[in-house]
Design an enzyme around this catalytic site. Structure first.
Site, PDB file in Angstrom:
ATOM      1  N   GLY A  97       0.600  -1.234  -0.073  1.00 37.55           N
ATOM      2  CA  GLY A  97       0.129   0.009   0.056  1.00 37.55           C
ATOM      3  C   GLY A  97       0.792   1.157  -0.146  1.00 37.55           C
TER       4      GLY A  97
ATOM      5  N   ASN B  78       1.522   3.379  -2.433  1.00 36.92           N
ATOM      6  CA  ASN B  78       1.309   4.547  -3.086  1.00 36.92           C
ATOM      7  C   ASN B  78       0.802   5.706  -2.465  1.00 36.92           C
ATOM      8  OD1 ASN B  78      -1.009   2.523  -3.372  1.00 36.92           O
ATOM      9  ND2 ASN B  78      -1.969   4.321  -4.311  1.00 36.92           N
ATOM     10  N   THR B  79       0.284   5.542  -1.609  1.00 38.25           N
ATOM     11  CA  THR B  79      -0.517   6.775  -0.905  1.00 38.25           C
ATOM     12  C   THR B  79      -0.094   6.743   0.767  1.00 38.25           C
ATOM     13  OG1 THR B  79      -2.672   7.935  -0.832  1.00 38.25           O
ATOM     14  CG2 THR B  79      -2.785   5.731  -0.497  1.00 38.25           C
ATOM     15  N   GLY B  80      -0.579   7.807   1.361  1.00 40.00           N
ATOM     16  CA  GLY B  80      -0.726   7.908   2.658  1.00 40.00           C
ATOM     17  C   GLY B  80       0.650   7.535   3.436  1.00 40.00           C
TER      18      GLY B  80
ATOM     19  N   TYR C 260     -14.035  -4.010  10.791  1.00 39.11           N
ATOM     20  CA  TYR C 260     -12.690  -3.538  10.605  1.00 39.11           C
ATOM     21  C   TYR C 260     -11.814  -3.644  11.923  1.00 39.11           C
ATOM     22  CZ  TYR C 260      -9.123   0.156  10.429  1.00 39.11           C
ATOM     23  OH  TYR C 260      -7.947   0.925  10.543  1.00 39.11           O
TER      24      TYR C 260
END
Length: 313
Positions: free
Chosen positions: A26, A28-30, A182
């Site tokens: 993950g 690509n962002t954040g 979640y």
């Protein structure tokens, strides 16, 4: 003996990462992107393991623009597909002689009910089972050193949703609760980390967990599109007070990944109010996360569901 870490630990305190390879899911962002950027700045060769290769290429270009000497490449990884997880692991075995850091960061949050390619509830299947399988398939590439780390990104939200029901992880016998699902997936991240550390040999590698607090990321904003109107209103009200930048949120992950003083089985979070923001420190997770019986039961179920057994070490 490592020196005590400063209370205001920053990316500038990271040891040199030259000659080391980091895989960040993950990325690509954040939080994932900021983690990859910081590691590249310190000299690590970074693999951006991402679901969308085009977004990964744009992230890689941004990193090399900021760090011209950066060694960065993109690996396609869809954690909601065990076939993709196996293909990505195979590619890494063919291209890497070793992996020094595996940062299990990617995830989905508060999604409506859905299933992965393999039929698992989407949040549990992506956030936990995908990373469980990916880690198991790559563990043999991590050198036997305490500088080698598997860092799994959890969440303060692991406390949400009440007790996890290991007999109904697919939510087929009760109404679906996206918030609880979640929370349970994030609890599973911690149960996995603590059980993995117990199974790893003395001398490393280490399994460590971290959570970014209230990080103002694209993912957190996207999650609100799935939330109720009341939750969105509450989020908008507290956002300026409790959220911090992705770069600050990534510090907990970076410290867990690189600080020589980190011990296996620790959990890092922000030191501020309610662990929502601030510089990283070791924190405590919920009582159930430390339950050895729950950890072992989840591990057994995860091996059965994914078909991935961890190598004996």
């Amino acid at each position: 003996m490592p020196r005590p870490a400063p209370a205001r630990w920053t990316a500038g305190h990271m040891p040199d990462q030259q000659g080391r390879t980091a895989v960040v899911t993950g990325a690509n962002t954040g939080i994932g992107f900021q983690t990859a950027m910081a590691l590249a700045r310190r000299g690590a060769a970074v693999v951006l393991a991402v679901r969308d290769a085009d977004k990964g290429k744009r992230a890689a270009a941004e990193i090399t623009s900021a760090v011209p000497a950066a060694k960065v490449r993109v690996l396609r990884l869809d954690l909601s597909s065990l076939a993709s997880v196996r293909a990505a692991a195979d590619e890494l075995h063919g291209s890497c002689s070793r992996i020094d850091l595996l940062v299990n960061n990617a995830g989905v949050m508060y999604t409506p009910y859905g299933t992965t390619t393999d039929g698992f509830e989407l949040q549990f299947g992506t956030n936990h089972l995908g990373h469980f399988a990916f880690t198991g398939l790559l563990l043999d590439l991590l050198p036997p050193s305490t500088a080698s780390r598997v860092v799994t990104v959890g969440s303060a939200g692991h406390r949400m949703g009440g007790p996890i029901d290991l007999t109904d992880l697919g939510w087929r016998m009760r109404p679906y609760n996206r918030t609880a699902a979640y929370g349970h997936s994030k609890l599973a991240n911690l149960l996995f980390t603590y059980e993995l550390q117990r199974r790893l040999p003395a001398g490393g590698p280490l399994a460590v967990a971290a959570h970014p607090g209230g990080a103002d990321t694209t993912g957190s904003k996207d999650a609100m599109t799935h939330a109720s109107a009341l939750t969105r209103t509450a989020f908008a009200a507290v956002r300026p007070l409790l959220l911090q930048s992705p770069a600050m949120g990534a510090l907990t992950v970076l410290r867990a990944a690189t600080d020589p003083g980190v011990r296996g089985g620790e959990f890092y979070g922000p030191r501020g109010f309610q662990q929502s923001r601030g510089y990283p420190k070791a924190v405590r997770s919920s009582g159930p996360s430390y339950d050895p019986s729950l950890q072992r039961r989840l591990w057994t179920i995860s091996e059965e569901l994914t078909g991935v057994s961890f190598p004996a070490r």
